[in-house]
Design an enzyme around this catalytic site. Structure first.
Site, PDB file in Angstrom:
ATOM      1  N   GLU A   6      -1.784 109.555  30.401  1.00 43.49           N
ATOM      2  CA  GLU A   6      -1.382 108.194  30.091  1.00 43.49           C
ATOM      3  C   GLU A   6       0.106 108.027  30.379  1.00 43.49           C
ATOM      4  O   GLU A   6       0.923 108.870  30.019  1.00 43.49           O
ATOM      5  CB  GLU A   6      -1.650 107.845  28.622  1.00 43.49           C
ATOM      6  CG  GLU A   6      -1.228 106.409  28.281  1.00 43.49           C
ATOM      7  CD  GLU A   6      -1.434 106.060  26.822  1.00 43.49           C
ATOM      8  OE1 GLU A   6      -2.570 105.693  26.476  1.00 43.49           O
ATOM      9  OE2 GLU A   6      -0.455 106.163  26.045  1.00 43.49           O
ATOM     10  N   TYR A  27      -0.493  98.626  28.635  1.00 45.09           N
ATOM     11  CA  TYR A  27      -0.293  97.183  28.781  1.00 45.09           C
ATOM     12  C   TYR A  27       0.179  96.686  27.427  1.00 45.09           C
ATOM     13  O   TYR A  27      -0.487  96.904  26.411  1.00 45.09           O
ATOM     14  CB  TYR A  27      -1.634  96.557  29.163  1.00 45.09           C
ATOM     15  CG  TYR A  27      -1.627  95.103  29.540  1.00 45.09           C
ATOM     16  CD1 TYR A  27      -1.245  94.703  30.813  1.00 45.09           C
ATOM     17  CD2 TYR A  27      -2.059  94.127  28.645  1.00 45.09           C
ATOM     18  CE1 TYR A  27      -1.285  93.368  31.194  1.00 45.09           C
ATOM     19  CE2 TYR A  27      -2.102  92.789  29.013  1.00 45.09           C
ATOM     20  CZ  TYR A  27      -1.717  92.411  30.294  1.00 45.09           C
ATOM     21  OH  TYR A  27      -1.764  91.098  30.666  1.00 45.09           O
ATOM     22  N   ALA A  71       1.384  94.473  24.086  1.00 45.24           N
ATOM     23  CA  ALA A  71       0.680  93.506  23.246  1.00 45.24           C
ATOM     24  C   ALA A  71       0.768  92.117  23.862  1.00 45.24           C
ATOM     25  O   ALA A  71       1.847  91.642  24.210  1.00 45.24           O
ATOM     26  CB  ALA A  71       1.274  93.501  21.841  1.00 45.24           C
ATOM     27  N   ARG A  83      -8.934  95.776  22.586  1.00 43.27           N
ATOM     28  CA  ARG A  83      -8.654  94.550  21.842  1.00 43.27           C
ATOM     29  C   ARG A  83      -7.165  94.261  21.823  1.00 43.27           C
ATOM     30  O   ARG A  83      -6.721  93.142  22.048  1.00 43.27           O
ATOM     31  CB  ARG A  83      -9.167  94.662  20.392  1.00 43.27           C
ATOM     32  CG  ARG A  83      -9.025  93.360  19.610  1.00 43.27           C
ATOM     33  CD  ARG A  83      -9.097  93.579  18.115  1.00 43.27           C
ATOM     34  NE  ARG A  83      -7.925  94.308  17.606  1.00 43.27           N
ATOM     35  CZ  ARG A  83      -7.706  94.558  16.325  1.00 43.27           C
ATOM     36  NH1 ARG A  83      -8.601  94.181  15.422  1.00 43.27           N
ATOM     37  NH2 ARG A  83      -6.634  95.226  15.933  1.00 43.27           N
ATOM     38  N   GLY A  84      -6.377  95.273  21.546  1.00 48.76           N
ATOM     39  CA  GLY A  84      -4.933  95.098  21.420  1.00 48.76           C
ATOM     40  C   GLY A  84      -4.534  94.880  19.973  1.00 48.76           C
ATOM     41  O   GLY A  84      -5.358  94.557  19.112  1.00 48.76           O
ATOM     42  N   TYR A 140     -12.679 106.320  18.103  1.00 50.32           N
ATOM     43  CA  TYR A 140     -11.831 106.701  16.975  1.00 50.32           C
ATOM     44  C   TYR A 140     -12.404 107.899  16.221  1.00 50.32           C
ATOM     45  O   TYR A 140     -13.363 107.764  15.474  1.00 50.32           O
ATOM     46  CB  TYR A 140     -11.670 105.499  16.032  1.00 50.32           C
ATOM     47  CG  TYR A 140     -10.978 104.344  16.707  1.00 50.32           C
ATOM     48  CD1 TYR A 140      -9.594 104.236  16.696  1.00 50.32           C
ATOM     49  CD2 TYR A 140     -11.704 103.384  17.410  1.00 50.32           C
ATOM     50  CE1 TYR A 140      -8.940 103.205  17.354  1.00 50.32           C
ATOM     51  CE2 TYR A 140     -11.070 102.345  18.076  1.00 50.32           C
ATOM     52  CZ  TYR A 140      -9.687 102.266  18.037  1.00 50.32           C
ATOM     53  OH  TYR A 140      -9.062 101.246  18.705  1.00 50.32           O
TER      54      TYR A 140
END
Length: 322
Positions: A24, A56, A58, A114-115, A163
């Site tokens: 990442e 990316y 928020a 979702r963010g 998660y």
């Protein structure tokens, strides 16, 4: 003419699939950070990862910088980018435009998230805005369907978050698995886990998910545990207490070199336990730093498939000046 014979399944050959490897990255905030990031990118590129994900901000706060980084990865490196995309605060129409832009640049992998919710919860959500990652997955598939001729009837690979510990806003770990199953049904191809600190958390997640009917790969996301401050902060964000022995060892480290040795060893143990439990790959959260990530990778001794050498494209003058 003999009658057609029923189709017989073709046996798989070639042995087990290689272990997937990915990293990442996040877009740089300034020129100094950009230079450091590109030094990291060149080092990571030598390990032949399957893809690198690009975060990316928020509500798309760093959209232009993220798109520029994705474009440069595609045009100047041999790396395959996976573009993060969040849906909170954006309408379906806005997001469809962003998805189309990513596809036009050559992106063929999207991590649908979702963010984070806005810190100021007093404002009403924008009319037509999407609420959940599941909505975003379905939107990506609709955009893809409209552009199938341009994509040569291919598919965009869609990843989602999973998660190992309960999501901070979730009522239960069972609910988290139900959400993951819903994402799969909407078109997700694979999942990458959030950071976890105990190997049993990953094993338990996979066991629960498989019992519920989740069949997509669940790739453990692992962070080099080399910074006491970062480990403590992530513990607060995830709601999971890091191993006390690790916190104690990092706290007693004499210097950054000792802290790195301790953290790399702990990270290798965590990743190896996940792989021993059947993980199909490893996703390393690099924080745009390559040294600890490469040290973890070296100690794991992952078998990587070779690929034909691909010449990098010459950067355009506009990109060189950027």
């Amino acid at each position: 003419m003999s009658p057609p014979r029923p189709l017989q399944p073709t046996p798989l050959s070639g042995g087990a699939a290689p272990t997937a490897l990915s990293y990442e990255l996040f877009p740089p905030r300034n020129e100094t950070a950009s230079a450091s990031l590109w030094a990291t990118i060149r080092e990571l590129e030598t390990t032949n990862p399957d893809y690198v994900s690009v975060t990316y901000g928020a509500s798309g706060s760093n959209r232009d910088t993220a798109v520029e980084l994705l474009h440069r990865l595609l045009s100047e490196t041999t790396l395959r980018p996976l573009a993060h995309l969040t849906c909170v605060g954006n309408t379906a129409e806005e997001l469809a435009g962003i998805i189309s832009e990513l596809l036009d640049h050559g992106v063929r992998g999207i991590l649908a998230l979702r963010g984070d919710l806005p810190k100021d919860a007093s404002g009403a959500p924008k009319r037509g805005s999407l609420t959940y990652a599941q909505d975003l997955i379905e939107l990506v598939r609709r955009v893809e369907q409209r552009r199938s001729a341009l994509l040569c009837a291919g598919r965009v690979a869609i990843g989602v978050a999973a998660y190992p510990a309960k999501h901070p806003e979730s009522p239960s770990i069972e609910h988290d698995v139900e959400v993951l199953l819903a994402k799969q049904r909407s078109g997700a191809d694979f999942a990458i886990t959030q950071v976890f600190f105990h190997a049993d958390q990953y094993k338990s997640l996979v066991a629960r998910a498989r019992r519920a009917g989740v069949s997509i790969p669940i790739i453990p996301g692992v962070m080099p545990l080399t910074s006491l401050r970062r480990v403590q902060r992530l513990g607060e964000l995830t709601g999971v207490e890091p191993a006390p022995a690790l916190l104690d060892a990092l706290g007693r480290a004499d210097d950054s070199a000792a802290s790195r040795r301790i953290g790399v060893a702990a990270t290798v143990d965590l990743a190896r336990a996940a792989l021993d439990a059947g993980a199909p790959g490893i996703h390393l959260y690099t924080f745009n730093e390559h040294a600890a990530a490469l040290e973890v990778l070296d100690k794991l001794q992952l078998l990587r498939p070779g690929r034909p050498a691909v010449a990098r494209r010459t950067p355009s003058p506009q990109l060189v000046q950027a």
